[in-house]
Design an enzyme around this catalytic site. Sequence first.
Site, short mmCIF file in Angstrom:
data_model
loop_
_atom_site.label_atom_id
_atom_site.label_comp_id
_atom_site.label_asym_id
_atom_site.label_seq_id
_atom_site.Cartn_x
_atom_site.Cartn_y
_atom_site.Cartn_z
N LYS A 67 36.25 16.99 -24.99
CA LYS A 67 36.36 16.65 -23.58
C LYS A 67 37.82 16.53 -23.15
CE LYS A 67 35.83 11.66 -24.32
NZ LYS A 67 37.14 11.20 -23.91
N CYS B 85 39.20 5.49 -22.59
CA CYS B 85 38.03 6.34 -22.83
C CYS B 85 36.76 5.52 -23.05
CB CYS B 85 38.27 7.30 -24.00
SG CYS B 85 39.54 8.53 -23.61
N ASP C 81 35.96 9.39 -29.69
CA ASP C 81 37.36 9.75 -29.92
C ASP C 81 38.05 9.13 -31.13
OD1 ASP C 81 36.76 10.94 -27.50
OD2 ASP C 81 38.13 9.72 -26.31
#
Length: 144
Positions: free
Chosen positions: A92, A126, A30
Site C-alpha cells: 500500500k 498507519c 507494516d
Amino acid sequence: MSTISVEPLNHAEVARRPLRAEDCVLSVIDIQDKLLPAIWEKERVVRNSQLLIRLALLLDIPIVASAQYRKGLGETVPEIASLMPDVKVVDKLEFGCFGNADFCAATASLSGRNTLLVCGIEAHICVTQTVLGALNNGQTVHVA
C-alpha cells in the site's frame, strides 16, 4: 406518524464483550525491514505479533497483512512472514489500510467478520489510520 427510537451504540459495552474467533480478522500492519529498526522494544513487538499470528492460525482467524511502500521500505520481516506463507501481503501507499482497494477487497471477502484485531508498527500513523477506517466502517476494533 410513529417514530422509531434507536439507542446509540455504547462502544464501551461493545469493547467489554468477549471476543469470538468466528467474528475476528487479524490485521498485521507494516512490520517491515526498514521500519522495524526505529521501533522501541522491536523484539517484543515482533514476539507479540508472532503470538497473535500463531493464535489466529490455531483458531482459524483469517489474517490480512499490509506493507507500506514495499519497494522503498522492504518486505515484511522474515520472523513474521514465515508464519504467514499463505497470506498475500497487501502493498500500500496509503497510511490507513482501508484507503487501499486491495485491503478493502480482502476484508470484504470475509463477510460476517466484524471485529478487527490489529497488530503492527507505526502506531502514530498507519495503525491509527487503519483503526479509524475500521471504526468508520462499523467494525469493532481491538489493538494489541
